[in-house]
Design a protein around this motif. Structure first.
Motif, mmCIF file in Angstrom:
data_model
loop_
_atom_site.group_PDB
_atom_site.id
_atom_site.type_symbol
_atom_site.label_atom_id
_atom_site.label_comp_id
_atom_site.label_asym_id
_atom_site.label_seq_id
_atom_site.Cartn_x
_atom_site.Cartn_y
_atom_site.Cartn_z
ATOM 1 N N PHE A 310 -3.258 -3.441 0.743
ATOM 2 C CA PHE A 310 -3.580 -3.499 2.130
ATOM 3 C C PHE A 310 -4.411 -4.536 2.262
ATOM 4 O O PHE A 310 -5.025 -5.219 1.469
ATOM 5 C CB PHE A 310 -4.273 -2.109 2.567
ATOM 6 N N CYS A 311 -4.729 -5.136 3.584
ATOM 7 C CA CYS A 311 -5.467 -6.281 3.690
ATOM 8 C C CYS A 311 -6.938 -5.845 3.752
ATOM 9 O O CYS A 311 -7.489 -5.327 4.758
ATOM 10 C CB CYS A 311 -5.222 -6.952 5.143
ATOM 11 N N SER A 346 -7.541 2.795 13.234
ATOM 12 C CA SER A 346 -6.552 1.686 13.801
ATOM 13 C C SER A 346 -6.088 0.731 12.930
ATOM 14 O O SER A 346 -4.692 0.579 12.625
ATOM 15 C CB SER A 346 -7.584 0.762 14.755
ATOM 16 N N ILE A 347 -6.564 -0.090 12.081
ATOM 17 C CA ILE A 347 -5.692 -1.133 11.413
ATOM 18 C C ILE A 347 -5.879 -0.667 9.817
ATOM 19 O O ILE A 347 -5.130 -1.387 8.804
ATOM 20 C CB ILE A 347 -6.516 -2.285 11.282
ATOM 21 N N THR A 348 -6.315 0.491 9.443
ATOM 22 C CA THR A 348 -5.987 0.950 7.908
ATOM 23 C C THR A 348 -4.654 0.943 7.572
ATOM 24 O O THR A 348 -3.627 1.574 8.465
ATOM 25 C CB THR A 348 -6.538 2.376 7.695
ATOM 26 N N ARG A 399 -14.291 6.264 1.988
ATOM 27 C CA ARG A 399 -13.582 6.332 0.769
ATOM 28 C C ARG A 399 -12.172 6.637 0.873
ATOM 29 O O ARG A 399 -11.246 6.058 0.222
ATOM 30 C CB ARG A 399 -14.207 7.867 -0.051
ATOM 31 N N ASN A 400 -11.717 7.348 2.091
ATOM 32 C CA ASN A 400 -10.249 7.662 2.421
ATOM 33 C C ASN A 400 -9.630 6.303 2.675
ATOM 34 O O ASN A 400 -8.236 6.247 2.465
ATOM 35 C CB ASN A 400 -10.223 8.453 3.647
ATOM 36 N N MET A 401 -10.323 5.388 3.455
ATOM 37 C CA MET A 401 -9.824 4.075 3.801
ATOM 38 C C MET A 401 -9.291 3.304 2.433
ATOM 39 O O MET A 401 -8.424 2.675 2.410
ATOM 40 C CB MET A 401 -10.737 3.235 4.516
#
Length: 425
Positions: A310-311, A346-348, A399-401
């Motif tokens: 992921f970014c 949103s962007i995750t 943490r979840n992200m």
């Protein structure tokens, strides 16, 4: 110096070009420095994140791109003493020599595996010598050097299978703790952060002058052909993504990296500079907000890993920057937590498909999301904890992200790399 100050100080580093080509060149140049005679073969093995990020990335002082040319220029002209800026002194003749090495098939690159943990192993062979340099965990962390079969340097590595995992320093703090720190730390202790703005603005200005860049000129036009207009979001988009574009196309100015990434370092602070300039805020509030942005970025990155699918520059640094905006607008810790929820929802999941001009578009999306997330949250509009990946606390949400990236997107990383490899078959 407080522990959190030292954490930021130790992590902030100037990086010429994208850090992955810089790291590849550094590893190759280090191996070359121990060998004598004409180069017979250069081979570099690396993890998926390293391979992917440098795949079509611009290289400073060169019109070439990618992993192979990063390694070739590293052995031809790299100065390992300069770390991630090892290609600072490349000449046109060096470029010609590197192209010849590549055309002769003497430079090879291969994938070691799908992993968010940094790994590079550079091997340089000449008629008289063979040197192997191994890097792990961070872009310039050499753990072993072998010359002609003899280990001449080795750093003790932790046994990951048997060790009791130590909690990273940043995870010993809550969001409330981080905010308390940035509010109360002696401003003189964090004045060094000003260097990040100086370095990144020089990179931005290089992009504005360059004919190779494209996005920055359009963003400049959209900002009324001003660097600082009355529109804070438009100014933030220009400063942030103009600097990112200059970095990924390989212009000859460093970015100030954080968590090993120049793009992270740019997104984390440049929109905050726009907020400060447009709204005529103090230098002090800018430095304090930047410190908070860095720390929130670090918090998420400790979970996601340095290089993942992921970014991180958009998600981790973007979320840090969003919290910095709330801080600059006199928002509360609770509003920062709500801002994190909005960013997480949103962007995750936005993918990282390497260091390239696409990073500019991702930066545009991240900056927009950060400004809107902060504004929504400060007006009582946010995604509640019960929804999606949001946790019961800001710490759980961050943490979840991170977990979405690693191990969550390992399969995505594999697919991205497979797409890359199909391009060159």
């Amino acid at each position: 110096m407080e522990k959190l100050t030292k954490l930021i100080f130790d992590d902030m580093k100037p990086a010429l070009g994208v850090t992955e080509p810089g790291a590849i060149a550094f590893a190759a140049s280090k191996a070359r420095s121990y060998t004598k005679g004409e180069i017979e073969e250069v081979s570099v093995e690396m993890n998926s994140g390293m391979y992917k990020n440098a795949f079509t990335c611009g290289i400073p002082n060169s019109d070439e791109v990618g992993n192979i040319f990063s390694a070739a220029l590293g052995v031809v002209a790299g100065n390992p003493e300069k770390g991630l800026e090892s290609l600072a002194d490349v000449t046109e003749k060096d470029n010609e020599t590197a192209v010849k090495l590549v055309e002769e098939g003497k430079v090879k690159v291969k994938l070691s595996g799908i992993s968010s943990d940094i790994f590079i192993e550079a091997v340089v062979k000449t008629k008289s010598d063979v040197c192997v340099v191994t890097i792990k965990n961070s872009h310039t962390n050499i753990v072993r050097i072998t010359l002609n079969g003899e280990v001449i340097f080795e750093k003790e590595e932790k046994d990951k299978e048997n060790e009791i995992e130590e909690t990273p320093l940043i995870h010993k703090y809550t969001l409330k703790d981080l905010v308390s720190y940035v509010k109360n730390v002696d401003i003189k202790e964090i004045e060094f952060i000003q260097k990040a703005f100086d370095v990144n603005m020089e990179l931005f200005n290089e992009g504005l002058k360059s004919r190779k860049s494209t996005f920055i000129h359009q963003l400049f036009k959209m900002n009324g052909e001003k660097i600082f207009s009355d529109n804070v979001l438009s100014t933030a988009q220009l400063l942030c993504n103009g600097a990112i574009e200059a970095r990924v196309i390989g212009l000859d100015k460093p970015a100030m990296s954080i968590t090993g990434s120049g793009a992270h370092g740019i997104i984390a602070v440049m929109p905050l500079l726009a907020e400060q300039k447009v709204k005529n805020l103090s230098e002090e509030i800018l430095l304090r907000a930047a410190a908070l942005s860095y720390l929130v970025c670090m918090y998420i990155k400790e979970y996601s890993g340095r290089l993942s699918a992921f970014c991180g520059c958009g998600i981790a640094a973007g979320t840090g920057m969003a919290c910095g905006l709330v801080f600059m607008r006199n928002g509360s810790v609770e509003e920062m937590g709500h801002t994190i929820n909005n960013m997480a929802s949103s962007i995750t999941g936005m993918i990282c498909d390497g260091g390239n001009q696409g990073c500019t578009m991702k930066g545009v999306a991240a900056t927009d999301a950060a400004f809107r997330s902060a504004e929504f949250a400060m007006n009582g509009v946010y995604i509640y904890n019960v929804h999606g990946i949001n946790g019961n606390t800001p710490e759980e949400t961050m943490r979840n992200m991170g977990l979405i990236a690693s191990p969550g997107m390992t399969g995505t990383e594999k697919t991205i790399v497979e797409i890359f490899e199909n391009k060159i078959r």
